[in-house]
Design an enzyme around this catalytic site. Structure first.
Site, PDB file in Angstrom:
ATOM      1  CB  VAL A  17       0.416  28.670  47.821  1.00  9.41           C
ATOM      2  CG1 VAL A  17       1.700  27.927  47.495  1.00  9.41           C
ATOM      3  CG2 VAL A  17       0.295  29.900  46.935  1.00  9.41           C
ATOM      4  CD  GLU A 123      13.722  29.753  43.283  1.00 12.15           C
ATOM      5  OE1 GLU A 123      14.844  29.317  43.538  1.00 12.15           O
ATOM      6  OE2 GLU A 123      13.542  30.863  42.732  1.00 12.15           O
ATOM      7  CB  ILE A 130      10.669  31.727  37.195  1.00 12.16           C
ATOM      8  CG1 ILE A 130       9.368  31.975  36.440  1.00 12.16           C
ATOM      9  CG2 ILE A 130      11.847  31.776  36.262  1.00 12.16           C
ATOM     10  CD1 ILE A 130       9.361  33.283  35.673  1.00 12.16           C
ATOM     11  CE  LYS A 199       6.713  38.806  43.415  1.00 13.05           C
ATOM     12  NZ  LYS A 199       5.761  38.863  42.300  1.00 13.05           N
TER      13      LYS A 199
HETATM   14  N1  LIG Z   1      -1.256  32.836  45.230  1.00 13.11           N
HETATM   15  C1  LIG Z   1      -0.145  32.843  44.511  1.00 13.11           C
HETATM   16  O1  LIG Z   1      -0.158  32.582  43.314  1.00 13.11           O
HETATM   17  C2  LIG Z   1       1.170  33.164  45.170  1.00 13.11           C
HETATM   18  C3  LIG Z   1       2.344  33.233  44.381  1.00 13.11           C
HETATM   19  C4  LIG Z   1       3.578  33.476  44.997  1.00 13.11           C
HETATM   20  C5  LIG Z   1       3.608  33.706  46.361  1.00 13.11           C
HETATM   21  N2  LIG Z   1       2.448  33.674  47.097  1.00 13.11           N
HETATM   22  C6  LIG Z   1       2.538  33.910  48.530  1.00 13.11           C
HETATM   23  O2  LIG Z   1       2.093  32.740  49.204  1.00 13.11           O
HETATM   24  C7  LIG Z   1       1.483  33.102  50.431  1.00 13.11           C
HETATM   25  C8  LIG Z   1       0.080  32.504  50.477  1.00 13.11           C
HETATM   26  O3  LIG Z   1      -0.683  33.054  49.408  1.00 13.11           O
HETATM   27  P1  LIG Z   1      -2.120  32.447  49.023  1.00 13.11           P
HETATM   28  O4  LIG Z   1      -2.467  33.051  47.716  1.00 13.11           O
HETATM   29  O5  LIG Z   1      -2.109  30.959  49.156  1.00 13.11           O
HETATM   30  O6  LIG Z   1      -3.039  33.088  50.157  1.00 13.11           O
HETATM   31  P2  LIG Z   1      -4.567  32.799  50.470  1.00 13.11           P
HETATM   32  O7  LIG Z   1      -5.180  31.957  49.390  1.00 13.11           O
HETATM   33  O8  LIG Z   1      -5.203  34.088  50.806  1.00 13.11           O
HETATM   34  O9  LIG Z   1      -4.526  31.874  51.777  1.00 13.11           O
HETATM   35  C9  LIG Z   1      -4.002  32.363  52.968  1.00 13.11           C
HETATM   36  C10 LIG Z   1      -4.076  31.282  54.026  1.00 13.11           C
HETATM   37  O10 LIG Z   1      -3.419  31.782  55.193  1.00 13.11           O
HETATM   38  C11 LIG Z   1      -4.203  31.446  56.329  1.00 13.11           C
HETATM   39  N3  LIG Z   1      -3.844  32.391  57.408  1.00 13.11           N
HETATM   40  C12 LIG Z   1      -3.850  33.757  57.386  1.00 13.11           C
HETATM   41  N4  LIG Z   1      -3.377  34.238  58.545  1.00 13.11           N
HETATM   42  C13 LIG Z   1      -3.049  33.164  59.304  1.00 13.11           C
HETATM   43  C14 LIG Z   1      -2.498  33.010  60.593  1.00 13.11           C
HETATM   44  N5  LIG Z   1      -2.184  34.068  61.349  1.00 13.11           N
HETATM   45  N6  LIG Z   1      -2.272  31.751  61.057  1.00 13.11           N
HETATM   46  C15 LIG Z   1      -2.581  30.673  60.305  1.00 13.11           C
HETATM   47  N7  LIG Z   1      -3.113  30.754  59.067  1.00 13.11           N
HETATM   48  C16 LIG Z   1      -3.344  31.984  58.577  1.00 13.11           C
HETATM   49  C17 LIG Z   1      -5.625  31.566  55.841  1.00 13.11           C
HETATM   50  O11 LIG Z   1      -6.457  30.861  56.727  1.00 13.11           O
HETATM   51  P3  LIG Z   1      -8.020  30.638  56.439  1.00 13.11           P
HETATM   52  O12 LIG Z   1      -8.072  29.641  55.317  1.00 13.11           O
HETATM   53  O13 LIG Z   1      -8.525  30.091  57.697  1.00 13.11           O
HETATM   54  O14 LIG Z   1      -8.569  31.996  56.075  1.00 13.11           O
HETATM   55  C18 LIG Z   1      -5.495  30.917  54.451  1.00 13.11           C
HETATM   56  O15 LIG Z   1      -5.612  29.533  54.538  1.00 13.11           O
HETATM   57  C19 LIG Z   1       1.514  34.647  50.491  1.00 13.11           C
HETATM   58  O16 LIG Z   1       2.659  35.054  51.177  1.00 13.11           O
HETATM   59  C20 LIG Z   1       1.646  35.025  49.023  1.00 13.11           C
HETATM   60  O17 LIG Z   1       2.273  36.287  48.854  1.00 13.11           O
HETATM   61  C21 LIG Z   1       1.245  33.413  46.540  1.00 13.11           C
END
Ligand SMILES: NC(=O)c1ccc[n+]([C@@H]2O[C@H](COP(=O)([O-])OP(=O)(O)OC[C@H]3O[C@@H](n4cnc5c(N)ncnc54)[C@H](OP(=O)(O)O)[C@@H]3O)[C@@H](O)[C@H]2O)c1
Length: 409
Positions: A17, A123, A130, A199
């Protein structure tokens, strides 16, 4: 924050994201939002953005007085809480997608926003693209809600669709979901229903003003489902879905749970298949309305984050209007469900726990019982946690039947 102020963003996370919103903002110059710094965890990773933007030092963003918006998109809920609470505490506005962190700290987050007169928008945390929260908050601010129910976890919906429609076993469907990127390598939070419960805890607040501990919301995931359950569903014309439900049962009590559910073809949820999400909002005046779309994925989720960032341009805050209606709603176990339980050994199920039994069935491989049961009996039943037993609720279980709400005059 007002229209004349440029949004200077400190972005935490550059994963699915985080990188998505970085790209989207680059293509949305009219928003006048600039990412000044991006904090990540692993500096050695190759990034598709200029190296000088990145740091591993959170304080660089949190202490930068020019940064007026923190966008928190990391996958570590404890670290997210540290970042978000510090940001709100210093008066920065925050956009987050972290449902686990928000559900766990909702009461503190409400207080932090009030104390610091700042805004936290999330959101993307509930059903990705959504607009559930903004709708509950703004559009349905005065229409009393009878229920909010939906398929709010795409991973489990993908797995169930494959099990229901292709007869796949759970393990096979999970593996396919992982291969296609619809389920995490560690799917525990999704398949046990915990993600949906987080959620639902957020929905309960925006629908009824309830602050609940997500751990108290009864949830059963999909790991205990048996292939014989899909056969039963097909024979009866149902589809099995993992449904999160909040339903007003009387003037103060709200039923709240996440349970595998038999959904019939007349329900809008019946055709919510694969990784899609769908939410039915049952309102007192408008009857049922349905919103449908992608609950996850880089750009669908970025769309919700973008909308929140854009809303900060005009100083938008959630007003948590349902917390100020003068009615103290509470989550209650005082309601009845119509239930199906399948098992290997019928003696495992305490039939006296049921108010009434509609049907019992026994074959060599699998047995089942259907009937009505009070929610508190179900919640405390030891047989519920036996991994050999699978529990599925019938949709619209009639929780309001005993407590018919008065007609409008
Ligand atoms: N993916 C989806 O479709 C989706 C949908 C709705 C909500 N979300 C929510 O959005 C959030 C992000 O999800 P994602 O899928 O994008 O995760 P992701 O692809 O696993 O990426 C996580 C990112 O967080 C960074 N990170 C982790 N711990 C950190 C810290 N302590 N300080 C700074 N950076 C840190 C990681 O750094 P590195 O790159 O250096 O490892 C990585 O860039 C989560 O809360 C998830 O529940 C995701």
């Amino acid at each position: 924050m007002t229209n004349d102020k440029k949004l200077i963003i400190g972005l935490f996370g550059f994963g699915v994201v985080g990188e998505g919103i970085y790209r989207v903002l680059k293509q949305t110059p009219t928003l006048q939002a600039e990412i000044k710094k991006i904090c990540i965890r692993h500096p050695e990773k190759k990034r598709n953005a200029p190296a000088e933007l990145f740091t591993t030092d959170a304080e660089l963003l949190l202490n930068d007085a020019d940064i007026n918006v923190i966008v928190e998109l990391i996958d570590d809920s404890d670290a997210a809480w540290e970042i978000v609470s510090a940001s709100l505490g210093s008066g920065k506005a925050v956009v987050s997608a972290n449902k686990k962190m928000i559900a766990a700290h909702l009461a503190e987050l409400l207080q932090l926003q009030l104390d610091n007169n700042t805004s936290l928008l999330y959101e993307a945390a509930v059903c990705g693209s959504i607009p559930v929260i903004r709708n509950l908050e703004e559009y349905y601010d005065n229409d009393m809600l009878n229920s909010v129910s939906g398929i709010i976890n795409g991973s489990t919906n993908y797995i169930l669709t494959r099990m229901n429609e292709d007869g796949m076993a759970y393990d096979e469907a999970l593996k396919l979901a992982q291969q296609l990127g619809f389920a995490e390598s560690d799917p525990t939070l999704d398949v046990l229903g915990t993600d949906a419960a987080n959620k639902l805890a957020i929905i309960l607040n925006h629908a009824y003003g309830i602050v609940s501990d997500p751990a108290d919301i009864m949830c059963k995931g999909i790991t205990q489902l048996h292939p014989a359950d899909s056969v039963y569903a097909r024979e009866k014309g149902y589809s099995i879905k993992l449904v999160a439900r909040a339903q007003r049962v009387n003037h103060t009590d709200v039923a709240a749970y996440v349970l595998p559910t038999f959904v019939g073809p007349r329900s809008q949820l019946f055709n919510v298949r694969f990784e899609f999400n769908g939410v039915i909002i049952g309102t007192r005046l408008a009857d049922e309305q349905f919103i449908y779309g992608k609950g996850a994925g880089r750009y669908p989720t970025s769309s919700a984050v973008l909308s929140d960032i854009a809303a900060l341009r005009y100083g938008y805050k959630y007003e948590y209007k349902k917390s100020h209606t003068g009615v103290d709603y509470q989550v209650s176990d005082n309601h009845v469900l119509r239930l199906y339980v399948s098992c290997r050994d019928i003696n495992d199920i305490v039939q006296d726990d049921f108010i009434s039994i509609d049907e019992t069935y026994s074959s060599q491989d699998r047995k089942y019982i259907t009937g009505s049961i009070s929610f508190d009996k179900l919640r405390n039943a030891a047989w519920l946690n036996n991994p050999d037993n699978s529990v599925i609720v019938f949709e619209n279980p009639g929780v309001a039947e005993d407590h018919q709400l008065e007609e409008l005059v």
